[in-house]
Design an enzyme around this catalytic site. Structure first.
Site, PDB file in Angstrom:
ATOM      1  N   ALA A 170       0.743 -20.760  12.696  1.00 41.51           N
ATOM      2  CA  ALA A 170       2.080 -20.943  13.259  1.00 41.51           C
ATOM      3  C   ALA A 170       2.092 -22.253  14.031  1.00 41.51           C
ATOM      4  CB  ALA A 170       2.435 -19.773  14.172  1.00 41.51           C
TER       5      ALA A 170
ATOM      6  N   CYS B  15       9.076 -24.315   5.529  1.00 38.45           N
ATOM      7  CA  CYS B  15       8.184 -23.997   6.641  1.00 38.45           C
ATOM      8  C   CYS B  15       8.661 -22.727   7.336  1.00 38.45           C
ATOM      9  CB  CYS B  15       8.131 -25.124   7.657  1.00 38.45           C
ATOM     10  SG  CYS B  15       7.131 -24.667   9.084  1.00 38.45           S
TER      11      CYS B  15
ATOM     12  N   GLY C 226      -4.202 -20.848  -2.266  1.00 36.05           N
ATOM     13  CA  GLY C 226      -5.523 -20.218  -2.338  1.00 36.05           C
ATOM     14  C   GLY C 226      -6.515 -20.863  -3.271  1.00 36.05           C
TER      15      GLY C 226
ATOM     16  N   THR D  60      -5.909 -24.549   2.324  1.00 39.28           N
ATOM     17  CA  THR D  60      -6.783 -23.904   3.302  1.00 39.28           C
ATOM     18  C   THR D  60      -8.269 -24.060   2.977  1.00 39.28           C
ATOM     19  OG1 THR D  60      -4.997 -22.364   3.718  1.00 39.28           O
ATOM     20  CG2 THR D  60      -7.156 -21.692   4.478  1.00 39.28           C
TER      21      THR D  60
END
Lengths: 263, 305
Positions: B71, B131, B245, B267
């Protein structure tokens, strides 16, 4: 910075913490006191991200780093129980460092003495800091190490190699009873204006030390451990609100001067 | 030799299909010790807004099974700071540098895109209409076809290079949103942005994020992202950039087989900072092994009979 596979060559276990000695094949980059590493735990879904761990000691000639790890969750529990010979992937070195004396300048603000205050597993980075101060700067720091009880105070013999060690425990089982900020040795230190206070430990303890140092007009640095993901200053997850806005604990820190913080 | 060249149209030609996802690779510089930039198709820099943004309060991150919630809230120093201080440092990196343009009003998006349009070394923007971490920010536009049409049309008028639109998965039909983006002038779509999620600390009886909800990313979202890339690539004619992912070259190939022309690594950069530099070669290895002479042949090559 490097990313490298390390081999766990030795592990020493206490109740809550383990000391991991890890070696890699490549030559280690220069590591500064207060810097940390990011450790890949395993391929388990519950330990998806790396774990930031401060550097407890460096043996450059062996390409060896020591990590003092406390069991706080799944990742650190796994680390604390690793068998010798395990391969551990590590990114290092990360973050800034505690302020060292500058050998090249002769400015008056130069620290002449160091008080290194650690609480719980927060004592970890202070051993390497003490070693660097003594071996590279000929300064013998004072260590003030606190824990809940005697079993929290590990590696005391190692600390004694590099400086005078004072301890406190909350239950009085070792050293003076109480918190580090109650220790009698602090009284005689407030007059030393060349003293640099460096602190790592639980936040309430660091806030208490910061308050004491601020009142005594001593320069003070603390090492924060906000939750982080990348460790490189890319994801902006681990921010601390400072006088300069949100700063990344992983890259702009983990060491901050207390005057930067809004505590 | 496998040809990895990836032409996304309107002048955006990548050396290979590998991009780094916005917000996971900083401005590239953070990863300079781990990645040769000439091994990348491009870098998409941190979400940039017209005015500086402080972002959300700490804590901004929570680890979840095979993933994480964030966040961050578009913390950045604003486009003017980017132009003055960051652009000069990264303009000449040996790869494409794309800017992720974010905003909370159409006027902000337009003003920001217009400024980036003038930067010679930036061949494309990724318009972030998805977002989930900012109030009235981005995602408000990205969750219905009217909103996305309005913002893409407005930006299209001032942005003359490659316009990639990053889509939110937090919608009923991502295909309809993608079609609206295409009809409004997008040159490509990238998907998926993070999935809105939540984590709770039961012992403290509190949410783990200061904003209560946040964006889920990491290996755990891959099946959803793959499905959406598959569906969208069937529904639009413009190139699809797949992300969500991706943690290996095999993952990247899967997204291409599902219909992606290029992919983004997000990520996974946190877990292996050297990964993005290795995926291009991995895609080439796959092509060689399975008899493809160009990675572009993988796009949509899924066998479903």
């Amino acid at each position: 910075m490097i990313i490298s596979d390390f081999t766990l060559v030795e592990i020493q276990k206490w109740t809550k913490v383990s000391l991991l000695k890890l070696q890699c094949e490549e030559r280690l980059p220069n590591i500064l006191p207060g810097q940390f590493v990011q450790v890949r735990i395993d391929q388990s879904p519950s330990t998806y991200l790396r774990r930031p761990i401060s550097v407890h000691n460096v043996i450059p000639e062996n390409n060896e780093i020591w990590l003092l790890v406390q069991k706080v969750g799944k990742g650190t529990e796994t680390l604390c129980e690793l068998p010798v010979g395990s391969i551990v992937n590590i990114v290092l070195p990360l973050g800034n460092s505690f302020t060292l004396p500058c050998l090249r300048c002769s400015c008056q603000a130069q620290p002449t003495d160091y008080l290194l205050v650690g609480g719980g597993v927060g004592i970890a980075p202070l051993l390497y800091f003490g070693k660097v101060l003594q071996t590279q700067y000929n300064i013998r720091p004072t260590f003030l190490l606190g824990g809940r009880s005697q079993s929290d105070l590990v590696q005391i013999d190692s600390f004694q190699m590099y400086g005078d060690v004072y301890t406190t425990t909350e239950d009085g089982s070792a050293g003076e009873k109480g918190f580090v900020t109650n220790h009698s040795v602090l009284e005689q230190m407030t007059a030393n204006k060349g003293l640099q206070v460096c602190c790592c430990g639980p936040k309430p303890m660091m806030m208490a030390v910061a308050k004491w140092a601020y009142a005594a007009h001593l320069n003070c640095e603390v090492s924060l451990e906000n939750m982080m993901a990348c460790g490189l200053g890319a994801c902006l997850c681990c921010v601390e609100k400072t006088t300069e806005g949100h700063l990344c604990v992983c890259k702009d820190g983990p060491v901050f001067n207390i005057n930067q913080l809004l505590w | 030799m496998v040809d990895l060249t990836t032409d996304l149209g309107k002048g955006l030609i990548l050396r290979n299909p590998v991009l780094t996802a916005s917000g996971t690779f900083g401005y590239g510089e953070e990863y300079a010790d781990f990645v040769d930039f000439n091994k990348l198709g491009g870098i998409i820099v941190k979400g940039t807004t017209l005015n500086p943004r402080e972002g959300n309060p700490y804590p901004r991150m929570a680890e979840t099974p095979s993933g994480m919630l964030n966040a961050v809230g578009l913390q950045n120093k604003g486009v003017h700071y980017f132009v003055e201080h960051i652009y000069p440092r990264i303009a000449n990196l040996d790869t494409n540098v794309l800017v992720n343009v974010s905003g909370s009003t159409i006027e902000d998006y337009v003003a920001c895109a217009e400024i980036v349009n003038s930067l010679e070394c930036i061949p494309a923007i990724e318009l972030n209409v998805s977002c989930p971490n900012v109030k009235q920010g981005g995602m408000a536009f990205g969750v219905n076809t009217e909103g996305i049409s309005k913002v893409v049309e407005a930006v299209r008028k001032v942005y003359h290079k490659h316009l990639m639109v990053k889509l939110s998965p937090n919608v009923t039909s991502i295909v309809d949103i993608a079609k609206a983006a295409e009809a409004s002038g997008a040159d490509s779509v990238s998907l998926i942005n993070t999935l809105l999620g939540m984590a709770i600390d039961a012992a403290k009886r509190r949410p783990k994020l200061s904003t209560i909800t946040g964006g889920l990313s990491g290996a755990c979202v891959k099946p959803i992202a793959l499905r959406m890339v598959w569906q969208v690539s069937k529904g639009v004619k413009i190139p699809v950039v797949g992300l969500g992912g991706i943690s290996s070259a095999t993952d990247a190939v899967e997204f291409m087989l599902a219909g992606a022309s290029a992919i983004e690594i997000g990520t996974a950069n946190f877990i292996d900072p050297s990964l993005s530099g290795k995926v291009g070669e991995g895609i080439a290895d796959y092509c060689e092994k399975y008899g493809f002479t160009a990675s572009s042949q993988l796009t949509g090559a899924l066998l479903t009979d």
